[in-house]
Design an enzyme around this catalytic site. Structure first.
Site, PDB file in Angstrom:
ATOM      1  N   ASN A  44      -5.271  12.226   1.314  1.00  0.00           N
ATOM      2  CA  ASN A  44      -4.366  11.318   2.031  1.00  0.00           C
ATOM      3  C   ASN A  44      -5.209  10.508   3.011  1.00  0.00           C
ATOM      4  O   ASN A  44      -6.416  10.708   3.146  1.00  0.00           O
ATOM      5  CB  ASN A  44      -3.257  12.107   2.735  1.00  0.00           C
ATOM      6  CG  ASN A  44      -2.134  11.210   3.220  1.00  0.00           C
ATOM      7  OD1 ASN A  44      -1.608  10.393   2.461  1.00  0.00           O
ATOM      8  ND2 ASN A  44      -1.748  11.323   4.478  1.00  0.00           N
ATOM      9  N   LYS A  45      -4.552   9.612   3.714  1.00  0.00           N
ATOM     10  CA  LYS A  45      -5.232   8.695   4.633  1.00  0.00           C
ATOM     11  C   LYS A  45      -6.247   9.402   5.517  1.00  0.00           C
ATOM     12  O   LYS A  45      -5.988  10.504   6.012  1.00  0.00           O
ATOM     13  CB  LYS A  45      -4.161   8.007   5.482  1.00  0.00           C
ATOM     14  CG  LYS A  45      -4.644   7.014   6.493  1.00  0.00           C
ATOM     15  CD  LYS A  45      -5.591   5.966   5.943  1.00  0.00           C
ATOM     16  CE  LYS A  45      -5.023   5.212   4.759  1.00  0.00           C
ATOM     17  NZ  LYS A  45      -6.104   4.426   4.056  1.00  0.00           N
ATOM     18  N   ASP A  56      -1.919  10.745  -1.442  1.00  0.00           N
ATOM     19  CA  ASP A  56      -2.336   9.783  -2.467  1.00  0.00           C
ATOM     20  C   ASP A  56      -2.631  10.461  -3.785  1.00  0.00           C
ATOM     21  O   ASP A  56      -2.540   9.853  -4.844  1.00  0.00           O
ATOM     22  CB  ASP A  56      -3.577   9.013  -2.008  1.00  0.00           C
ATOM     23  CG  ASP A  56      -3.145   7.840  -1.175  1.00  0.00           C
ATOM     24  OD1 ASP A  56      -2.772   8.058  -0.006  1.00  0.00           O
ATOM     25  OD2 ASP A  56      -3.109   6.718  -1.715  1.00  0.00           O
ATOM     26  N   GLN A  88      -1.618   1.852  10.024  1.00  0.00           N
ATOM     27  CA  GLN A  88      -0.356   2.010   9.285  1.00  0.00           C
ATOM     28  C   GLN A  88       0.700   2.739  10.119  1.00  0.00           C
ATOM     29  O   GLN A  88       1.892   2.513   9.950  1.00  0.00           O
ATOM     30  CB  GLN A  88      -0.586   2.802   7.979  1.00  0.00           C
ATOM     31  CG  GLN A  88      -1.344   2.056   6.904  1.00  0.00           C
ATOM     32  CD  GLN A  88      -2.829   2.320   6.955  1.00  0.00           C
ATOM     33  OE1 GLN A  88      -3.390   2.604   8.014  1.00  0.00           O
ATOM     34  NE2 GLN A  88      -3.490   2.226   5.824  1.00  0.00           N
ATOM     35  N   ARG A 123      -7.393   0.215  -6.630  1.00  0.00           N
ATOM     36  CA  ARG A 123      -7.577   1.256  -5.612  1.00  0.00           C
ATOM     37  C   ARG A 123      -7.742   2.601  -6.333  1.00  0.00           C
ATOM     38  O   ARG A 123      -6.850   3.010  -7.078  1.00  0.00           O
ATOM     39  CB  ARG A 123      -6.393   1.278  -4.641  1.00  0.00           C
ATOM     40  CG  ARG A 123      -6.293  -0.033  -3.857  1.00  0.00           C
ATOM     41  CD  ARG A 123      -5.439   0.116  -2.631  1.00  0.00           C
ATOM     42  NE  ARG A 123      -6.072   0.917  -1.604  1.00  0.00           N
ATOM     43  CZ  ARG A 123      -5.431   1.387  -0.529  1.00  0.00           C
ATOM     44  NH1 ARG A 123      -4.144   1.161  -0.367  1.00  0.00           N
ATOM     45  NH2 ARG A 123      -6.065   2.092   0.389  1.00  0.00           N
ATOM     46  N   ARG A 126       0.871  -1.181   0.000  1.00  0.00           N
ATOM     47  CA  ARG A 126       0.000   0.000   0.000  1.00  0.00           C
ATOM     48  C   ARG A 126       0.901   1.221   0.000  1.00  0.00           C
ATOM     49  O   ARG A 126       2.119   1.101   0.028  1.00  0.00           O
ATOM     50  CB  ARG A 126      -1.024  -0.022   1.155  1.00  0.00           C
ATOM     51  CG  ARG A 126      -0.685  -0.770   2.392  1.00  0.00           C
ATOM     52  CD  ARG A 126       0.442  -0.180   3.166  1.00  0.00           C
ATOM     53  NE  ARG A 126       0.289   1.244   3.355  1.00  0.00           N
ATOM     54  CZ  ARG A 126       1.268   2.085   3.609  1.00  0.00           C
ATOM     55  NH1 ARG A 126       2.519   1.661   3.707  1.00  0.00           N
ATOM     56  NH2 ARG A 126       1.039   3.379   3.767  1.00  0.00           N
ATOM     57  N   GLY A 127       0.273   2.400  -0.041  1.00  0.00           N
ATOM     58  CA  GLY A 127       1.054   3.617  -0.216  1.00  0.00           C
ATOM     59  C   GLY A 127       1.094   3.928  -1.707  1.00  0.00           C
ATOM     60  O   GLY A 127       1.444   3.054  -2.519  1.00  0.00           O
ATOM     61  N   ALA A 128       0.740   5.162  -2.074  1.00  0.00           N
ATOM     62  CA  ALA A 128       0.516   5.486  -3.484  1.00  0.00           C
ATOM     63  C   ALA A 128       1.696   5.116  -4.398  1.00  0.00           C
ATOM     64  O   ALA A 128       1.493   4.412  -5.399  1.00  0.00           O
ATOM     65  CB  ALA A 128       0.144   6.965  -3.615  1.00  0.00           C
TER      66      ALA A 128
HETATM   67  O1  MRU Z   1      -4.407   3.021   2.433  1.00  0.00           O
HETATM   68  P1  MRU Z   1      -2.943   3.256   2.278  1.00  0.00           P
HETATM   69  O2  MRU Z   1      -2.121   2.636   3.362  1.00  0.00           O
HETATM   70  O3  MRU Z   1      -2.462   2.880   0.900  1.00  0.00           O
HETATM   71  O4  MRU Z   1      -2.765   4.834   2.410  1.00  0.00           O
HETATM   72  C1  MRU Z   1      -1.481   5.364   2.277  1.00  0.00           C
HETATM   73  C2  MRU Z   1      -1.391   6.827   2.525  1.00  0.00           C
HETATM   74  O5  MRU Z   1      -2.369   7.477   2.809  1.00  0.00           O
HETATM   75  C3  MRU Z   1      -0.041   7.440   2.335  1.00  0.00           C
HETATM   76  O6  MRU Z   1       0.106   8.547   3.172  1.00  0.00           O
HETATM   77  C4  MRU Z   1       0.127   7.899   0.874  1.00  0.00           C
HETATM   78  O7  MRU Z   1      -0.192   6.879  -0.009  1.00  0.00           O
HETATM   79  C5  MRU Z   1       1.497   8.377   0.607  1.00  0.00           C
HETATM   80  S1  MRU Z   1       2.700   7.084   0.621  1.00  0.00           S
HETATM   81  C6  MRU Z   1       4.205   7.766   0.245  1.00  0.00           C
END
Ligand code: MRU
Length: 360
Positions: free
Chosen positions: A251-252, A241, A200, A90, A47-49
């Site tokens: 973002n999250k 994201d 996370q 996603r 996960r993470g963009a």
């Molecule tokens: O649901 P996730 O864990 O994929 O969400 C991730 C985030 O919100 C991160 O902050 C974002 O993707 C940036 S990662 C460098």
């Protein structure tokens, strides 16, 4: 950094550190089919963009390897379902669509070249996916360097979710700045929001920073205001994201709350992200698709129910922080400040091919 990695190509498929099992276990999965790779993205194995984009690019290259096509038009046809399946994983992380768009560009330009050869095209796609990972890592290092000026010695930095090595090809965006500051010898401390519901912050940010001996303390999300009020937070750095053309940041879930609190307490709120996260095709945050996840992520803690059966829950995975709450955005091209509708666009005048998404 220790001996671990987030995402890698192997001859058997795509290798991922299974982030669902951290911090208890460090288990790597090798996913051989496009369906397995897509499900791993959906299930938050990775996960993470930026890491999602990297995984999708490798997934597409894997699809080309698996195809039995013996000519270029057949390979192009075979890859269509892989593009479609990976794009459905996603919706919020624009890096996914950017990475697939870049793979498609390679496919189209190579396929239309005279004398195109199916084996050379497979190799070209694999090389492009590897290049996307290498560039992401380099961008994170550059973000770290650019963000150093924002982190004074002794800084107490609050972060939300995980925007670290685990969310990228390595090093991280928000945590890339943290790492760069630590490498520069600054005495910093990180406060990691636990980040309900998937944790996370508690599970991943705390894991990777402690592996690097960077001081990190976990707090529950609802402690942030109290600690800011007491003067225990000097600055906030989060990842993104998707950043809309006007500087609104998805973002999250919970990031917006942190930004509002930071404004109330006069604390700078920084967003760290590569250019691949900036989406100039989306004018403002209200047009960013917000992923909805399953009930169980909120209604259960671990496998244990924490909400009575039949009581509804809400489960948006992301929120949008309006640009006016963002003090600066740190990219690999430097620190960008308002007015974002001008300063973000200016970044691309120097990098014309940086943004193309595969959504439309
Ligand atoms: O649901 P996730 O864990 O994929 O969400 C991730 C985030 O919100 C991160 O902050 C974002 O993707 C940036 S990662 C460098």
């Amino acid at each position: 950094m220790g001996e671990w990695f987030t995402v890698r190509r192997s001859d058997e498929g795509v290798q991922l550190l299974d982030q669902r099992r951290l911090p208890e276990e460090e288990v790597y999965l090798t996913l051989g089919s496009v369906e397995e790779i897509a499900q791993a993205i959906e299930d938050l194995v990775v996960r993470g963009a930026p890491a999602i984009g990297c995984t999708a690019a490798l997934g597409l290259a894997r699809a080309a390897e698996l195809s039995a096509a013996t000519d270029v038009p057949a390979l192009v046809r075979d890859l269509e379902p892989a593009f479609e399946r990976l794009a459905r994983t996603r919706p919020t992380a624009v890096n996914l669509f950017w990475a697939l768009g870049r793979m498609r560009e390679v496919l189209e330009s190579e396929a239309s070249a005279s004398g195109a050869n199916v084996e050379a095209l497979r190799t070209r796609l694999r090389d492009e996916a590897e290049r996307i990972l290498a560039e992401d890592f380099a961008s994170c290092r550059a973000i770290g360097g650019a963000g150093l000026e924002l982190v004074p010695d002794g800084a107490r930095i609050l972060t939300h979710c995980n925007a670290g090595a685990l969310a990228t090809a390595g090093y991280g965006t928000a945590l890339g700045i943290v790492r760069a500051a630590a490498e520069a010898g600054r005495q910093i401390q990180v406060l990691a929001d636990e980040t309900r519901p998937f944790l996370q912050g508690a599970r991943l940010t705390a894991w990777e920073l402690s592996r690097d001996d960077i001081p990190v303390t976990v707090i529950t999300d609802n402690m942030a205001g109290h600690l800011m009020q007491r003067g225990d937070v000097d600055l906030v750095i989060v990842g993104a994201d998707r950043i809309a053309a006007n500087g609104d940041v998805a973002n999250k879930i919970g990031t917006y709350t942190v930004a509002v609190l930071a404004r109330e307490h006069d604390i700078p709120f920084y967003v760290a992200a590569p250019l691949t996260t900036i989406d100039l095709a989306t004018p403002s945050g209200d047009q960013i698709p917000i992923e909805e996840r399953g009930r169980e992520e909120v209604a259960e803690f671990g496998a244990r129910p924490v909400v009575p059966a039949g009581v509804p829950v809400r489960h948006p995975a992301f929120d949008v922080t309006p640009a006016r709450l963002v003090t600066a955005i740190v990219t690999e091209k430097g620190v960008v400040r308002p007015p974002y509708s001008e300063t973000l666009r200016a970044l691309y005048r120097e990098t014309p091919r940086a943004v193309r998404t595969a959504e439309s």
